[in-house]
Design a protein around this motif. Structure first.
Motif, PDB file in Angstrom:
ATOM      1  N   HIS A  41       0.969  -1.257  -0.095  1.00  0.00           N
ATOM      2  CA  HIS A  41      -0.036   0.045  -0.105  1.00  0.00           C
ATOM      3  C   HIS A  41       0.947   1.141   0.131  1.00  0.00           C
ATOM      4  CE1 HIS A  41      -3.095  -2.457   2.079  1.00  0.00           C
ATOM      5  NE2 HIS A  41      -3.204  -2.962   0.668  1.00  0.00           N
ATOM      6  N   ILE A  42       0.268   2.217  -0.611  1.00  0.00           N
ATOM      7  CA  ILE A  42       0.951   3.704  -0.627  1.00  0.00           C
ATOM      8  C   ILE A  42       0.239   4.665   0.140  1.00  0.00           C
ATOM      9  CG2 ILE A  42       2.070   5.361  -2.032  1.00  0.00           C
ATOM     10  CD1 ILE A  42       2.415   3.369  -4.151  1.00  0.00           C
ATOM     11  N   TYR A  43       0.946   5.343   1.202  1.00  0.00           N
ATOM     12  CA  TYR A  43       0.379   6.336   2.001  1.00  0.00           C
ATOM     13  C   TYR A  43       1.084   7.597   1.727  1.00  0.00           C
ATOM     14  CZ  TYR A  43      -1.218   2.074   4.210  1.00  0.00           C
ATOM     15  OH  TYR A  43      -1.760   0.766   4.705  1.00  0.00           O
ATOM     16  N   ILE A  44       0.365   8.565   1.446  1.00  0.00           N
ATOM     17  CA  ILE A  44       0.744  10.131   1.314  1.00  0.00           C
ATOM     18  C   ILE A  44       0.150  10.851   2.173  1.00  0.00           C
ATOM     19  CG2 ILE A  44       1.160  11.743  -0.584  1.00  0.00           C
ATOM     20  CD1 ILE A  44       1.015   9.626  -2.684  1.00  0.00           C
ATOM     21  N   ARG A  45       0.941  11.352   3.178  1.00  0.00           N
ATOM     22  CA  ARG A  45       0.196  12.176   4.339  1.00  0.00           C
ATOM     23  C   ARG A  45      -0.606  13.416   3.620  1.00  0.00           C
ATOM     24  NH1 ARG A  45       1.594  12.921  10.151  1.00  0.00           N
ATOM     25  NH2 ARG A  45       2.338  10.860   9.669  1.00  0.00           N
ATOM     26  N   GLY A  46      -1.584  13.721   3.990  1.00  0.00           N
ATOM     27  CA  GLY A  46      -2.418  14.994   3.368  1.00  0.00           C
ATOM     28  C   GLY A  46      -3.112  14.882   2.050  1.00  0.00           C
ATOM     29  N   PHE A  47      -2.753  13.660   1.423  1.00  0.00           N
ATOM     30  CA  PHE A  47      -3.408  13.322   0.014  1.00  0.00           C
ATOM     31  C   PHE A  47      -4.287  12.233   0.157  1.00  0.00           C
ATOM     32  CE2 PHE A  47      -3.471  11.573  -4.156  1.00  0.00           C
ATOM     33  CZ  PHE A  47      -4.032  12.606  -4.866  1.00  0.00           C
ATOM     34  N   GLY A  48      -3.773  10.879   0.727  1.00  0.00           N
ATOM     35  CA  GLY A  48      -4.762   9.812   0.670  1.00  0.00           C
ATOM     36  C   GLY A  48      -3.913   8.415   0.577  1.00  0.00           C
ATOM     37  N   SER A  49      -4.441   7.310   0.368  1.00  0.00           N
ATOM     38  CA  SER A  49      -3.955   6.070   0.365  1.00  0.00           C
ATOM     39  C   SER A  49      -4.103   5.107  -0.895  1.00  0.00           C
ATOM     40  CB  SER A  49      -4.153   5.128   1.568  1.00  0.00           C
ATOM     41  OG  SER A  49      -3.835   6.049   2.840  1.00  0.00           O
ATOM     42  N   PHE A  50      -3.389   4.883  -1.471  1.00  0.00           N
ATOM     43  CA  PHE A  50      -3.317   3.856  -2.680  1.00  0.00           C
ATOM     44  C   PHE A  50      -3.431   2.505  -2.146  1.00  0.00           C
ATOM     45  CE2 PHE A  50      -1.711   7.536  -4.669  1.00  0.00           C
ATOM     46  CZ  PHE A  50      -2.511   7.565  -5.772  1.00  0.00           C
ATOM     47  N   ILE A  51      -4.642   1.768  -2.086  1.00  0.00           N
ATOM     48  CA  ILE A  51      -4.605   0.341  -1.388  1.00  0.00           C
ATOM     49  C   ILE A  51      -5.171  -0.896  -2.360  1.00  0.00           C
ATOM     50  CG2 ILE A  51      -4.983   1.252   0.861  1.00  0.00           C
ATOM     51  CD1 ILE A  51      -7.880   0.985   0.852  1.00  0.00           C
ATOM     52  N   THR A  52      -5.088  -1.938  -1.806  1.00  0.00           N
ATOM     53  CA  THR A  52      -5.749  -3.164  -2.850  1.00  0.00           C
ATOM     54  C   THR A  52      -6.971  -3.526  -1.901  1.00  0.00           C
ATOM     55  OG1 THR A  52      -4.056  -4.768  -1.895  1.00  0.00           O
ATOM     56  CG2 THR A  52      -3.964  -3.675  -4.203  1.00  0.00           C
ATOM     57  N   LYS A  53      -8.154  -3.880  -2.504  1.00  0.00           N
ATOM     58  CA  LYS A  53      -9.199  -4.506  -1.660  1.00  0.00           C
ATOM     59  C   LYS A  53      -9.343  -5.907  -2.217  1.00  0.00           C
ATOM     60  CE  LYS A  53     -11.647  -0.315  -0.488  1.00  0.00           C
ATOM     61  NZ  LYS A  53     -12.934   0.385  -0.598  1.00  0.00           N
ATOM     62  N   LYS A  54      -9.763  -6.616  -1.482  1.00  0.00           N
ATOM     63  CA  LYS A  54      -9.902  -8.074  -1.951  1.00  0.00           C
ATOM     64  C   LYS A  54     -11.486  -8.453  -1.881  1.00  0.00           C
ATOM     65  CE  LYS A  54      -9.387 -12.721  -0.213  1.00  0.00           C
ATOM     66  NZ  LYS A  54      -8.905 -13.663   0.920  1.00  0.00           N
ATOM     67  N   ARG A  55     -11.928  -8.820  -3.100  1.00  0.00           N
ATOM     68  CA  ARG A  55     -13.181  -9.043  -3.623  1.00  0.00           C
ATOM     69  C   ARG A  55     -13.510 -10.398  -3.451  1.00  0.00           C
ATOM     70  NH1 ARG A  55     -16.713  -4.550  -5.324  1.00  0.00           N
ATOM     71  NH2 ARG A  55     -15.032  -2.917  -5.064  1.00  0.00           N
ATOM     72  N   ALA A  56     -14.642 -10.884  -2.707  1.00  0.00           N
ATOM     73  CA  ALA A  56     -14.878 -12.257  -2.400  1.00  0.00           C
ATOM     74  C   ALA A  56     -15.400 -12.934  -3.697  1.00  0.00           C
ATOM     75  CB  ALA A  56     -15.995 -12.289  -1.272  1.00  0.00           C
ATOM     76  N   ALA A  57     -15.159 -14.242  -3.713  1.00  0.00           N
ATOM     77  CA  ALA A  57     -15.812 -15.214  -5.014  1.00  0.00           C
ATOM     78  C   ALA A  57     -17.132 -14.805  -4.873  1.00  0.00           C
ATOM     79  CB  ALA A  57     -15.422 -16.664  -4.828  1.00  0.00           C
ATOM     80  N   LYS A  58     -17.757 -15.193  -5.911  1.00  0.00           N
ATOM     81  CA  LYS A  58     -19.285 -14.971  -6.036  1.00  0.00           C
ATOM     82  C   LYS A  58     -19.837 -15.531  -7.382  1.00  0.00           C
ATOM     83  CE  LYS A  58     -19.166 -10.550  -7.956  1.00  0.00           C
ATOM     84  NZ  LYS A  58     -19.648  -9.027  -7.722  1.00  0.00           N
ATOM     85  N   VAL A  69     -22.188 -17.840 -13.586  1.00  0.00           N
ATOM     86  CA  VAL A  69     -20.622 -17.942 -13.950  1.00  0.00           C
ATOM     87  C   VAL A  69     -20.040 -17.883 -12.698  1.00  0.00           C
ATOM     88  CG1 VAL A  69     -18.867 -16.615 -15.062  1.00  0.00           C
ATOM     89  CG2 VAL A  69     -20.867 -16.846 -16.236  1.00  0.00           C
ATOM     90  N   HIS A  70     -18.974 -18.651 -12.274  1.00  0.00           N
ATOM     91  CA  HIS A  70     -18.335 -18.318 -11.070  1.00  0.00           C
ATOM     92  C   HIS A  70     -17.273 -17.208 -11.136  1.00  0.00           C
ATOM     93  CE1 HIS A  70     -16.023 -19.308  -7.593  1.00  0.00           C
ATOM     94  NE2 HIS A  70     -15.089 -19.557  -8.135  1.00  0.00           N
ATOM     95  N   ILE A  71     -17.118 -16.390 -10.437  1.00  0.00           N
ATOM     96  CA  ILE A  71     -16.063 -15.207 -10.247  1.00  0.00           C
ATOM     97  C   ILE A  71     -15.496 -15.459  -9.240  1.00  0.00           C
ATOM     98  CG2 ILE A  71     -15.870 -12.762 -10.130  1.00  0.00           C
ATOM     99  CD1 ILE A  71     -18.480 -12.660 -11.416  1.00  0.00           C
ATOM    100  N   PRO A  72     -14.040 -15.858  -9.396  1.00  0.00           N
ATOM    101  CA  PRO A  72     -13.083 -16.086  -8.320  1.00  0.00           C
ATOM    102  C   PRO A  72     -12.908 -14.874  -7.541  1.00  0.00           C
ATOM    103  CG  PRO A  72     -11.873 -16.358 -10.366  1.00  0.00           C
ATOM    104  CD  PRO A  72     -13.195 -15.998 -10.649  1.00  0.00           C
ATOM    105  N   GLU A  73     -12.425 -15.259  -6.193  1.00  0.00           N
ATOM    106  CA  GLU A  73     -11.927 -13.906  -5.560  1.00  0.00           C
ATOM    107  C   GLU A  73     -10.899 -13.182  -6.018  1.00  0.00           C
ATOM    108  OE1 GLU A  73     -10.680 -15.211  -1.683  1.00  0.00           O
ATOM    109  OE2 GLU A  73      -8.740 -15.488  -2.200  1.00  0.00           O
ATOM    110  N   HIS A  74     -10.718 -11.780  -6.208  1.00  0.00           N
ATOM    111  CA  HIS A  74      -9.809 -11.066  -6.762  1.00  0.00           C
ATOM    112  C   HIS A  74      -9.412  -9.681  -6.116  1.00  0.00           C
ATOM    113  CE1 HIS A  74     -13.419  -9.999  -8.610  1.00  0.00           C
ATOM    114  NE2 HIS A  74     -12.725  -8.722  -8.571  1.00  0.00           N
ATOM    115  N   TYR A  75      -8.256  -9.239  -6.263  1.00  0.00           N
ATOM    116  CA  TYR A  75      -7.886  -7.957  -5.703  1.00  0.00           C
ATOM    117  C   TYR A  75      -8.155  -6.676  -6.632  1.00  0.00           C
ATOM    118  CZ  TYR A  75      -5.806 -10.675  -1.882  1.00  0.00           C
ATOM    119  OH  TYR A  75      -5.622 -11.401  -1.075  1.00  0.00           O
ATOM    120  N   ILE A  76      -8.655  -5.333  -6.105  1.00  0.00           N
ATOM    121  CA  ILE A  76      -8.689  -4.637  -7.090  1.00  0.00           C
ATOM    122  C   ILE A  76      -8.211  -3.124  -6.398  1.00  0.00           C
ATOM    123  CG2 ILE A  76     -11.102  -5.141  -8.047  1.00  0.00           C
ATOM    124  CD1 ILE A  76     -12.290  -3.139  -6.096  1.00  0.00           C
ATOM    125  N   PRO A  77      -7.641  -2.276  -7.351  1.00  0.00           N
ATOM    126  CA  PRO A  77      -7.058  -1.221  -6.706  1.00  0.00           C
ATOM    127  C   PRO A  77      -8.016  -0.173  -6.086  1.00  0.00           C
ATOM    128  CG  PRO A  77      -6.870  -1.089  -9.043  1.00  0.00           C
ATOM    129  CD  PRO A  77      -7.580  -2.365  -8.759  1.00  0.00           C
TER     130      PRO A  77
END
Length: 97
Positions: A41-58, A69-77
Protein backbone atom coordinates in the motif's frame (compact mmCIF):
# COMPACT_ATOMS: atom_id res chain seq x y z
CA UNK A 1 -8.79 17.49 -16.61
CA UNK A 2 -6.63 15.17 -18.67
CA UNK A 3 -3.06 14.11 -18.02
CA UNK A 4 -1.78 16.66 -20.56
CA UNK A 5 -3.63 19.45 -18.73
CA UNK A 6 -2.19 18.29 -15.42
CA UNK A 7 1.34 18.32 -16.85
CA UNK A 8 0.83 21.81 -18.28
CA UNK A 9 -0.51 23.16 -14.98
CA UNK A 10 2.35 21.70 -12.95
CA UNK A 11 4.94 22.98 -15.44
CA UNK A 12 3.47 26.50 -15.32
CA UNK A 13 3.26 26.61 -11.52
CA UNK A 14 6.74 25.19 -10.85
CA UNK A 15 8.74 26.43 -13.84
CA UNK A 16 9.91 22.87 -14.54
CA UNK A 17 9.95 21.88 -18.23
CA UNK A 18 6.95 19.81 -19.38
CA UNK A 19 9.17 16.91 -20.41
CA UNK A 20 10.58 16.61 -16.89
CA UNK A 21 7.10 16.80 -15.36
CA UNK A 22 5.89 14.10 -17.76
CA UNK A 23 8.78 11.79 -16.87
CA UNK A 24 8.19 12.34 -13.15
CA UNK A 25 4.45 11.69 -13.36
CA UNK A 26 4.92 8.58 -15.48
CA UNK A 27 7.47 7.27 -12.96
CA UNK A 28 5.02 7.91 -10.12
CA UNK A 29 2.17 6.16 -11.92
CA UNK A 30 4.41 3.18 -12.70
CA UNK A 31 5.58 2.95 -9.08
CA UNK A 32 1.99 3.04 -7.82
CA UNK A 33 1.00 0.25 -10.23
CA UNK A 34 4.05 -1.85 -9.37
CA UNK A 35 3.60 -1.43 -5.62
CA UNK A 36 -0.10 -2.29 -5.68
CA UNK A 37 0.48 -5.30 -7.93
CA UNK A 38 2.97 -6.60 -5.32
CA UNK A 39 0.46 -6.09 -2.51
CA UNK A 40 2.09 -3.01 -0.99
CA UNK A 41 0.00 0.00 0.00
CA UNK A 42 1.09 3.59 -0.58
CA UNK A 43 0.33 6.24 2.05
CA UNK A 44 0.77 9.91 1.15
CA UNK A 45 0.16 12.18 4.15
CA UNK A 46 -2.34 14.94 3.42
CA UNK A 47 -3.41 13.33 0.13
CA UNK A 48 -4.59 9.76 0.66
CA UNK A 49 -3.79 6.07 0.34
CA UNK A 50 -3.54 3.77 -2.64
CA UNK A 51 -4.62 0.34 -1.42
CA UNK A 52 -5.80 -3.02 -2.70
CA UNK A 53 -9.17 -4.44 -1.71
CA UNK A 54 -10.10 -8.09 -1.78
CA UNK A 55 -13.31 -9.02 -3.57
CA UNK A 56 -14.86 -12.29 -2.42
CA UNK A 57 -15.70 -15.11 -4.80
CA UNK A 58 -19.28 -15.00 -6.06
CA UNK A 59 -21.66 -16.38 -8.61
CA UNK A 60 -22.42 -13.99 -11.47
CA UNK A 61 -24.79 -14.34 -14.37
CA UNK A 62 -24.36 -14.19 -18.12
CA UNK A 63 -27.75 -12.74 -18.99
CA UNK A 64 -27.42 -13.39 -22.73
CA UNK A 65 -26.96 -17.16 -22.24
CA UNK A 66 -28.82 -17.30 -18.90
CA UNK A 67 -26.07 -19.30 -17.19
CA UNK A 68 -24.34 -18.90 -13.84
CA UNK A 69 -20.67 -17.95 -13.94
CA UNK A 70 -18.23 -18.42 -11.06
CA UNK A 71 -16.19 -15.28 -10.38
CA UNK A 72 -13.13 -16.13 -8.25
CA UNK A 73 -11.88 -13.90 -5.46
CA UNK A 74 -9.63 -11.14 -6.71
CA UNK A 75 -8.02 -7.86 -5.73
CA UNK A 76 -8.87 -4.42 -7.04
CA UNK A 77 -6.99 -1.11 -6.67
CA UNK A 78 -8.65 1.60 -4.60
CA UNK A 79 -7.94 5.11 -3.41
CA UNK A 80 -8.90 6.38 0.03
CA UNK A 81 -8.59 10.17 0.34
CA UNK A 82 -7.20 11.75 3.51
CA UNK A 83 -9.38 13.81 5.84
CA UNK A 84 -7.71 17.00 4.58
CA UNK A 85 -8.43 16.04 0.97
CA UNK A 86 -12.09 15.34 1.76
CA UNK A 87 -12.40 18.64 3.63
CA UNK A 88 -11.07 20.56 0.60
CA UNK A 89 -13.56 18.91 -1.75
CA UNK A 90 -16.43 19.54 0.67
CA UNK A 91 -15.73 23.28 0.42
CA UNK A 92 -16.79 23.12 -3.23
CA UNK A 93 -20.17 24.80 -3.60
CA UNK A 94 -20.92 23.87 -7.20
CA UNK A 95 -19.22 21.95 -9.98
CA UNK A 96 -17.73 24.23 -12.65
CA UNK A 97 -19.37 24.07 -16.06
Amino acid sequence: MRKADLITNIAEKTGIPKVDVLVTLEAMFKEVKDSLSQGEHIYIRGFGSFITKKRAAKIGRNIKKNVAVHIPEHYIPAFKPSKEFVAEVKKLKKLPG
